[in-house]
Scaffold this active site. Structure first.
Site, PDB file in Angstrom:
ATOM      1  NE  ARG A  78      20.874  -4.657  42.751  1.00  0.00           N
ATOM      2  CZ  ARG A  78      19.954  -4.343  41.858  1.00  0.00           C
ATOM      3  NH1 ARG A  78      18.721  -4.076  42.270  1.00  0.00           N
ATOM      4  NH2 ARG A  78      20.224  -4.301  40.574  1.00  0.00           N
ATOM      5  CE  LYS A  86      19.926  -5.739  36.195  1.00  0.00           C
ATOM      6  NZ  LYS A  86      18.691  -4.942  35.955  1.00  0.00           N
ATOM      7  CG  HIS A 126      14.272  -5.823  33.123  1.00  0.00           C
ATOM      8  ND1 HIS A 126      13.060  -5.185  33.290  1.00  0.00           N
ATOM      9  CD2 HIS A 126      14.925  -5.734  34.312  1.00  0.00           C
ATOM     10  CE1 HIS A 126      12.984  -4.715  34.536  1.00  0.00           C
ATOM     11  NE2 HIS A 126      14.093  -5.036  35.171  1.00  0.00           N
ATOM     12  CD  GLU A 132      11.434  -8.448  34.772  1.00  0.00           C
ATOM     13  OE1 GLU A 132      11.729  -8.871  33.641  1.00  0.00           O
ATOM     14  OE2 GLU A 132      12.044  -8.785  35.812  1.00  0.00           O
ATOM     15  CB  ALA A 145      12.558   3.516  31.555  1.00  0.00           C
ATOM     16  CG  ASP A 179      15.680  -1.746  34.099  1.00  0.00           C
ATOM     17  OD1 ASP A 179      14.756  -1.058  33.618  1.00  0.00           O
ATOM     18  OD2 ASP A 179      15.730  -2.065  35.297  1.00  0.00           O
ATOM     19  NE  ARG A 228      26.362   5.836  24.193  1.00  0.00           N
ATOM     20  CZ  ARG A 228      27.317   5.874  25.118  1.00  0.00           C
ATOM     21  NH1 ARG A 228      27.416   4.891  25.998  1.00  0.00           N
ATOM     22  NH2 ARG A 228      28.170   6.892  25.165  1.00  0.00           N
TER      23      ARG A 228
END
Length: 373
Positions: free
Chosen positions: A17, A77, A98, A120, A270, A272, A281
């Site tokens: 992205r 990210k 995150h 987020e 979930a 991340d 993992r």
């Protein structure tokens, strides 16, 4: 002062992205904001440099040019280790962070005194998360087609078709969490003909979904007993729980994974945020699955990155108004918009988000105490 927004190319493994579209550039330019875009940043999303230039962006040859010159850096990210030295004090970084799952990123932001504003945790007055929603919708929808793929026997799965066939029972899909990820996963799974159980602790959320989908999706109040029974029955388990800014709770223990059918599949969306399955993992698109107790685990941390053209446009549609406010007002945007203020995770060397601080076992400092002036 003329503000400059910078958009570097993403460097996380298999991340395709980009943080802005040409229409986003045009909107920023219309507000007097300069925009730098790294060469080929949008190539994987099928957005070429010429489109950015036509919208008013300046194409720069390398990421170092973006980080050196931009007051506000927009990414998709969290920054990766090679990007840490490029960050500089006073810079604003707007991206998915995150930090509960990536404490090294938190440390880098604090040491470099970078203001980290996380997509987020931007939260509206109604408690909705507008910048998490579009990617949650994409990830939720993709999680089912991913699960269906890995359930095929040549891929290591049980050899089960989600819809079943005439005279043959459909697959059983368990979705943990009824937020944007879970609801979208449940809808797609039902649309593909599976038997769907959707668990959540919020009765109002379950009531809302039940009113829309009726008997098509079975809504269940989440508790340990229900989880134990339904995990053991499931062909596909989708982890879709969310704690804004915090680490995801572990809902499925390793002992419970042992009770699952051989060849069953887990898709932990979930991951991340640390994952909600004890045996999860983080994996990558190039090496997405591994097996534990004869159960396939898919735990890619950037699922929407696999469909970058869709995801890039969906993300920019959501982020652009907030990017514009941050670009025009800088740190003062926190005083102008409470939603943006809730997105501040770090500022001036301090953690300013309570959930992030708890997850990292650090002390949170009120944003009002660290903002200049």
């Amino acid at each position: 002062m003329t503000v400059t927004v910078g958009v570097p190319r993403e460097v996380k493994d298999d991340e395709y992205r980009v943080a802005i579209t040409p229409d986003g550039v045009r909107e920023l330019r219309g507000n007097g904001v300069n925009v730098l875009v790294e060469h080929d940043a949008g190539e994987y999303s099928r957005i070429h440099d010429e489109a950015y230039e036509a919208a008013g962006a300046v194409i720069v040859p390398a990421a170092t040019d973006v980080w050196e010159r931009a007051d506000l850096v927009c990414k998709v990210k969290e920054p990766q280790a090679p990007e840490f030295p490029l960050m500089r004090p006073g810079q604003i970084l707007f991206t998915y962070l995150h930090l509960a799952a990536y404490p090294d990123v938190a440390t880098a932001l604090l040491e470099r005194e970078v203001t980290g504003v996380a997509y987020e945790t931007v939260q509206l007055a109604d408690t909705s998360l507008p910048l998490l929603a579009p990617m949650s919708e994409v990830a939720g929808r993709m999680s089912v087609q991913i699960g269906a793929h890995w359930l095929e026997r040549p891929n290591g799965g049980r050899g089960v078709l989600l819809s079943g066939a005439p005279g043959v029972q459909p697959a059983r899909v368990l979705v943990l969490g009824a937020g944007n990820v879970g609801w979208n996963a449940a809808r797609i799974a039902w649309g593909m003909g599976a038997e769907v159980d959707l668990l959540d602790r919020n009765p109002d959320r379950l009531r809302f979904i039940d009113q829309i989908h009726g008997e098509r999706i079975t809504t269940l109040a989440s508790n340990l007993g229900v989880i134990e029974r339904k995990v053991a029955e499931a062909d596909l388990v989708i982890g879709a729980v969310l704690v804004p800014g915090g680490r995801a709770p572990t809902l499925v223990s390793e002992d419970l994974v042992r009770t699952m059918k051989p060849g069953a599949v887990i898709v932990d969306v979930a991951i991340d945020q640390g994952g909600c399955i004890a045996t999860s993992r983080e994996t990558t698109h190039h090496d997405p699955v591994y097996e534990v107790h004869e159960v396939l685990h898919y735990a890619v941390g950037n699922i929407p990155g696999a469909v970058p053209q869709t995801s890039t446009y969906a993300l920019t549609n959501a982020t652009l108004p907030f990017v514009t406010t941050l670009a025009v007002n800088g740190l003062a945007a926190a005083a102008l918009d409470p939603a943006i203020a809730s997105g501040f995770n770090t500022c001036c060397g301090s953690i300013t988000n309570n959930a992030v601080a708890r997850a990292l076992d650090r002390k949170a400092v009120p944003l009002s105490e660290v903002l200049p002036g």
